[in-house]
Scaffold this motif. Structure first.
Motif, PDB file in Angstrom:
ATOM      1  N   VAL A 137       9.245  -4.762  13.398  1.00 51.40           N
ATOM      2  CA  VAL A 137       9.657  -5.478  12.081  1.00 51.40           C
ATOM      3  C   VAL A 137       9.884  -4.615  10.773  1.00 51.40           C
ATOM      4  O   VAL A 137       9.322  -3.710  10.948  1.00 51.40           O
ATOM      5  CB  VAL A 137       7.495  -6.288  11.630  1.00 51.40           C
ATOM      6  N   ILE A 138      10.815  -5.366  10.452  1.00 57.53           N
ATOM      7  CA  ILE A 138      12.139  -5.233   9.935  1.00 57.53           C
ATOM      8  C   ILE A 138      11.302  -5.191   8.368  1.00 57.53           C
ATOM      9  O   ILE A 138      11.677  -6.984   8.086  1.00 57.53           O
ATOM     10  CB  ILE A 138      13.614  -4.735   9.506  1.00 57.53           C
ATOM     11  N   LEU A 139      10.624  -4.892   7.735  1.00 49.31           N
ATOM     12  CA  LEU A 139      10.358  -5.835   6.149  1.00 49.31           C
ATOM     13  C   LEU A 139      10.783  -5.641   4.835  1.00 49.31           C
ATOM     14  O   LEU A 139      10.135  -3.850   4.489  1.00 49.31           O
ATOM     15  CB  LEU A 139       8.962  -6.442   6.128  1.00 49.31           C
ATOM     16  N   VAL A 140      11.829  -5.213   3.753  1.00 51.09           N
ATOM     17  CA  VAL A 140      12.615  -5.388   2.602  1.00 51.09           C
ATOM     18  C   VAL A 140      11.897  -6.114   1.420  1.00 51.09           C
ATOM     19  O   VAL A 140      12.293  -7.003   1.543  1.00 51.09           O
ATOM     20  CB  VAL A 140      13.833  -4.876   3.189  1.00 51.09           C
ATOM     21  N   THR A 141      11.985  -5.453   0.337  1.00 54.26           N
ATOM     22  CA  THR A 141      11.649  -5.719  -0.612  1.00 54.26           C
ATOM     23  C   THR A 141      12.523  -4.821  -1.458  1.00 54.26           C
ATOM     24  O   THR A 141      12.645  -3.902  -1.591  1.00 54.26           O
ATOM     25  CB  THR A 141      10.564  -6.063  -1.337  1.00 54.26           C
ATOM     26  N   ALA A 142      12.554  -5.641  -3.040  1.00 56.75           N
ATOM     27  CA  ALA A 142      13.260  -5.267  -3.743  1.00 56.75           C
ATOM     28  C   ALA A 142      13.734  -6.089  -5.239  1.00 56.75           C
ATOM     29  O   ALA A 142      13.615  -7.535  -5.422  1.00 56.75           O
ATOM     30  CB  ALA A 142      15.447  -4.667  -3.272  1.00 56.75           C
ATOM     31  N   GLY A 143      14.072  -5.465  -6.055  1.00 59.00           N
ATOM     32  CA  GLY A 143      14.198  -5.984  -7.603  1.00 59.00           C
ATOM     33  C   GLY A 143      14.245  -5.140  -8.771  1.00 59.00           C
ATOM     34  O   GLY A 143      15.462  -4.899  -8.578  1.00 59.00           O
ATOM     35  N   TYR A 144      13.695  -5.289  -9.334  1.00 56.58           N
ATOM     36  CA  TYR A 144      14.156  -4.538 -11.107  1.00 56.58           C
ATOM     37  C   TYR A 144      13.919  -3.306 -11.082  1.00 56.58           C
ATOM     38  O   TYR A 144      13.943  -2.590 -12.019  1.00 56.58           O
ATOM     39  CB  TYR A 144      13.800  -5.431 -12.002  1.00 56.58           C
ATOM     40  N   ASP A 145      13.649  -2.187 -10.044  1.00 51.77           N
ATOM     41  CA  ASP A 145      13.180  -1.187 -10.593  1.00 51.77           C
ATOM     42  C   ASP A 145      14.199   0.153  -9.932  1.00 51.77           C
ATOM     43  O   ASP A 145      13.659   1.585  -9.738  1.00 51.77           O
ATOM     44  CB  ASP A 145      11.453  -0.800  -9.843  1.00 51.77           C
ATOM     45  N   HIS A 146      15.429  -0.787  -9.528  1.00 51.86           N
ATOM     46  CA  HIS A 146      16.349  -0.173  -8.396  1.00 51.86           C
ATOM     47  C   HIS A 146      15.810   0.996  -7.593  1.00 51.86           C
ATOM     48  O   HIS A 146      16.318   2.399  -6.969  1.00 51.86           O
ATOM     49  CB  HIS A 146      17.302   1.332  -9.974  1.00 51.86           C
ATOM     50  N   THR A 147      15.208  -0.066  -6.266  1.00 55.37           N
ATOM     51  CA  THR A 147      14.951   1.157  -5.576  1.00 55.37           C
ATOM     52  C   THR A 147      14.566  -0.072  -3.813  1.00 55.37           C
ATOM     53  O   THR A 147      13.723  -1.543  -4.697  1.00 55.37           O
ATOM     54  CB  THR A 147      13.195   1.244  -5.591  1.00 55.37           C
ATOM     55  N   ILE A 148      15.184   0.251  -3.080  1.00 59.69           N
ATOM     56  CA  ILE A 148      15.077  -0.990  -2.406  1.00 59.69           C
ATOM     57  C   ILE A 148      13.556  -0.172  -1.373  1.00 59.69           C
ATOM     58  O   ILE A 148      13.617   0.906  -0.708  1.00 59.69           O
ATOM     59  CB  ILE A 148      16.113  -0.995  -0.700  1.00 59.69           C
ATOM     60  N   ARG A 149      12.329  -0.673  -0.875  1.00 65.19           N
ATOM     61  CA  ARG A 149      11.424  -1.063  -0.325  1.00 65.19           C
ATOM     62  C   ARG A 149      11.421  -1.151   1.139  1.00 65.19           C
ATOM     63  O   ARG A 149      11.361  -2.514   1.501  1.00 65.19           O
ATOM     64  CB  ARG A 149      10.154  -0.948  -0.447  1.00 65.19           C
ATOM     65  N   MET A 150      11.184  -0.247   2.060  1.00 64.25           N
ATOM     66  CA  MET A 150      11.260  -1.038   3.674  1.00 64.25           C
ATOM     67  C   MET A 150       9.930  -0.410   4.158  1.00 64.25           C
ATOM     68  O   MET A 150       9.003   0.416   3.640  1.00 64.25           O
ATOM     69  CB  MET A 150      12.090  -0.062   4.501  1.00 64.25           C
ATOM     70  N   TRP A 151       8.703  -1.472   4.773  1.00 67.15           N
ATOM     71  CA  TRP A 151       8.046  -1.472   4.801  1.00 67.15           C
ATOM     72  C   TRP A 151       7.013  -1.965   6.398  1.00 67.15           C
ATOM     73  O   TRP A 151       8.081  -2.270   7.194  1.00 67.15           O
ATOM     74  CB  TRP A 151       6.841  -2.147   3.990  1.00 67.15           C
ATOM     75  N   ASP A 152       5.994  -0.599   6.648  1.00 69.20           N
ATOM     76  CA  ASP A 152       5.098  -1.114   7.714  1.00 69.20           C
ATOM     77  C   ASP A 152       4.418  -2.536   7.643  1.00 69.20           C
ATOM     78  O   ASP A 152       3.171  -2.298   6.921  1.00 69.20           O
ATOM     79  CB  ASP A 152       4.195   0.132   8.919  1.00 69.20           C
ATOM     80  N   ALA A 153       4.807  -3.416   8.211  1.00 69.12           N
ATOM     81  CA  ALA A 153       3.989  -4.885   7.983  1.00 69.12           C
ATOM     82  C   ALA A 153       2.685  -5.143   8.137  1.00 69.12           C
ATOM     83  O   ALA A 153       1.922  -5.463   7.407  1.00 69.12           O
ATOM     84  CB  ALA A 153       4.937  -6.090   8.417  1.00 69.12           C
ATOM     85  N   LEU A 154       2.134  -4.577   8.880  1.00 72.29           N
ATOM     86  CA  LEU A 154       0.792  -4.259   9.680  1.00 72.29           C
ATOM     87  C   LEU A 154       0.339  -3.772   8.951  1.00 72.29           C
ATOM     88  O   LEU A 154      -1.307  -3.664   8.827  1.00 72.29           O
ATOM     89  CB  LEU A 154       1.072  -3.424  11.307  1.00 72.29           C
ATOM     90  N   LYS A 155       0.211  -2.069   7.681  1.00 72.72           N
ATOM     91  CA  LYS A 155       0.016  -1.173   7.296  1.00 72.72           C
ATOM     92  C   LYS A 155      -0.201  -1.060   6.082  1.00 72.72           C
ATOM     93  O   LYS A 155      -0.794  -0.892   5.490  1.00 72.72           O
ATOM     94  CB  LYS A 155       0.059   0.320   7.773  1.00 72.72           C
ATOM     95  N   SER A 156       0.569  -2.237   5.625  1.00 75.63           N
ATOM     96  CA  SER A 156       0.868  -2.562   3.875  1.00 75.63           C
ATOM     97  C   SER A 156       1.904  -1.215   3.778  1.00 75.63           C
ATOM     98  O   SER A 156       1.161  -0.936   2.684  1.00 75.63           O
ATOM     99  CB  SER A 156       0.045  -3.457   3.201  1.00 75.63           C
ATOM    100  N   THR A 157       2.606   0.057   4.508  1.00 70.70           N
ATOM    101  CA  THR A 157       2.426   0.918   3.713  1.00 70.70           C
ATOM    102  C   THR A 157       3.703   1.246   3.583  1.00 70.70           C
ATOM    103  O   THR A 157       5.280   0.785   4.954  1.00 70.70           O
ATOM    104  CB  THR A 157       2.225   2.470   4.333  1.00 70.70           C
ATOM    105  N   CYS A 158       4.379   1.832   2.988  1.00 74.30           N
ATOM    106  CA  CYS A 158       5.877   2.120   2.436  1.00 74.30           C
ATOM    107  C   CYS A 158       6.823   3.251   3.572  1.00 74.30           C
ATOM    108  O   CYS A 158       6.232   4.409   3.188  1.00 74.30           O
ATOM    109  CB  CYS A 158       6.505   1.844   0.994  1.00 74.30           C
ATOM    110  N   THR A 159       7.521   2.685   3.778  1.00 70.91           N
ATOM    111  CA  THR A 159       8.040   3.508   5.136  1.00 70.91           C
ATOM    112  C   THR A 159       9.116   4.196   4.434  1.00 70.91           C
ATOM    113  O   THR A 159       9.926   5.303   5.185  1.00 70.91           O
ATOM    114  CB  THR A 159       8.191   3.225   6.847  1.00 70.91           C
ATOM    115  N   ARG A 160      10.583   3.359   4.343  1.00 73.39           N
ATOM    116  CA  ARG A 160      11.964   4.593   3.352  1.00 73.39           C
ATOM    117  C   ARG A 160      12.036   3.880   2.553  1.00 73.39           C
ATOM    118  O   ARG A 160      11.490   2.614   1.842  1.00 73.39           O
ATOM    119  CB  ARG A 160      12.846   4.442   4.473  1.00 73.39           C
TER     120      ARG A 160
END
Length: 332
Positions: A6-29
Motif C-alpha cells: 500500500v502506497i499512500l501519499v499526502t501533500a499540500g502547503y507545508d512543503h512536505t510530501i508524506r508517505m504513510w503506513d495506511a494500516l498504522k496511520s504512521t508516517c514512514t517517509r
C-alpha cells in the motif's frame, strides 16, 4: 524504503510530501518540497514513481528510493500545475496548468511531446482509459469541458454545462463511457462519451447529456472521481464534506401516458462523509473500491469504509492544509 503493498501519499502547503503506513496511520517517509506548495500528485500503476505537480514544475520521485531529490524534473509550464496523471503503461504523463495549456510528456525522454493550448486556465484533466483512443478530457475556468486528441492536438468536442461557472474537476469512468464534471456551484454533470468511426466522416467524438444533479448545494466542488470498479462516484467540496454517489437507471412510466416505460437515469447519494473541519480538496479510492481517503485544509487525511460510510483511521502530521492525495494498493 521497503516495498509496501500500500502506497499512500499526502501533500499540500507545508512543503512536505508524506508517505504513510495506511494500516498504522504512521508516517514512514517525508520528502521536502521547498519550491512551492504541492497541488496534485499521481502514482504510476507499478507504484514506483510519484509525480508531483507544483508551481510551475512537475517532479518525479522514486517511491522506494531513499534520496530526497527527484529522479526527473519536467519544466515547461509557466504557472501553477493543476493536475497530473500517468498513462496506464506509465510511459507518458499529462499535466494541466493555470498557464492555459495541457502538456503531454514522454517520461523516458524527459521531454514534452505535445502542448495543447486551451485559451483559459485549465483546472483538471483526465486521460481516457483506452490508450488507443488517444483522448484527454479537460475542464477550465471559463466553464468549458473539452475532449482532446492529444496526438493531433485538436479539440474533438466541447460542452459548457453552465455558462460562466468554472468547472473545477473532470473524470472519465473506468470503461471510458462516461465523463463527469463538477463546477463551482456544487453541480455535477454526467455525459455519455460517444466515439464513432465511419468511412465518410472519420472519427467523431460527442458528449451527450446524461445526468445532472446538485451535489453540494451551491458550494464549490473541488474534485470528482470514479472508483476503479466504476460503481461509485466521489465528490469533494468546500462545504467540508465528501460524498459518495451511485449512478443508476430505472424504468418509469412514459410521461405521454401511452403505458410504455422509459429509462430514467439519476444519481443516488450513498454516503455523506462528514469529518473534516475545512475544505475537502482531494480523494483517492483503493483498488477494490472498498476504501476512500480524503484530505483537507484542516491538515488531516481520513480513511473511510465505503460500504458503511464510517471513518476508520485519521492521519495527522502536516502543519498546513493538505490538498492532494495519491493511493496505490493494487496487487499483481
Amino acid at each position: 524504503m521497503e516495498e509496501s503493498p500500500v502506497i499512500l501519499v499526502t501533500a499540500g502547503y507545508d512543503h512536505t510530501i508524506r508517505m504513510w503506513d495506511a494500516l498504522k496511520s504512521t508516517c514512514t517517509r517525508t520528502i521536502p518540497y521547498t519550491e512551492s506548495q504541492v497541488n496534485r500528485m499521481a502514482l504510476s500503476s507499478d507504484k514506483h514513481y510519484l509525480a508531483v505537480a507544483g508551481n510551475p514544475r512537475v517532479s518525479l520521485y522514486d517511491v522506494f528510493g531513499t534520496s530526497e531529490a527527484p529522479v526527473l524534473n519536467l519544466d515547461g509550464h509557466k504557472a501553477n500545475v493543476t493536475a497530473v496523471e500517468f498513462t496506464q503503461d506509465y510511459k507518458f504523463l499529462a499535466t494541466s496548468s493555470e498557464d492555459k495549456t495541457i502538456r503531454w510528456w514522454d517520461i523516458y525522454a524527459g521531454s514534452c511531446k505535445r502542448v495543447l493550448d486551451n485559451g483559459s486556465i485549465v483546472n483538471d484533466i483526465a486521460i481516457h482509459p483506452d490508450s488507443r483512443q488517444e483522448l484527454i478530457a479537460s475542464c477550465d475556468q471559463k466553464g468549458t469541458v473539452r475532449i482532446w486528441s492529444w496526438r493531433r492536438q485538436e479539440i474533438m468536442c466541447q460542452v459548457v454545462p453552465q455558462p460562466d461557472v468554472a468547472v473545477r474537476s473532470v473524470a472519465i469512468s473506468p470503461n471510458g463511457q462516461l465523463v463527469v464534471a463538477g463546477n463551482n456551484m456544487g453541480q455535477v454533470f454526467v455525459y455519455r462519451l460517444v466515439v464513432e468511426t465511419s468511412p465518410q466522416t472519420g472519427r467523431t467524438v460527442e458528449l451527450e447529456p446524461y445526468i445532472n444533479f446538485d451535489a453540494h448545494d451551491g458550494y464549490k466542488i473541488t474534485r470528482v472521481l470514479f472508483s476503479s470498479s466504476g460503481l461509485y462516484l466521489a465528490t469533494c467540496s468546500s462545504d467540508r464534506s465528501a460524498k459518495l454517489w451511485q449512478l443508476s437507471e430505472r424504468l418509469i412510466p412514459a410521461p405521454d401516458g401511452s403505458g410504455d416505460e422509459v429509462i430514467q437515469a439519476g444519481a443516488e447519494l450513498v454516503h455523506s462523509l462528514n469529518y473534516h473541519q475545512r475544505w475537502v480538496w482531494d480523494a483517492a479510492f483503493s483498488s477494490d473500491s472498498g476504501y476512500l481517503v480524503t484530505v483537507s485544509t484542516d491538515t488531516r487525511a481520513a480513511l473511510w469504509d465505503v460500504s458503511s460510510g464510517e471513518i476508520i483511521r485519521e492521519f495527522k502530521g502536516h502543519q498546513k492544509g493538505v490538498v492532494c492525495v495519491a493511493l496505490n494498493d493494487a496487487t499483481g
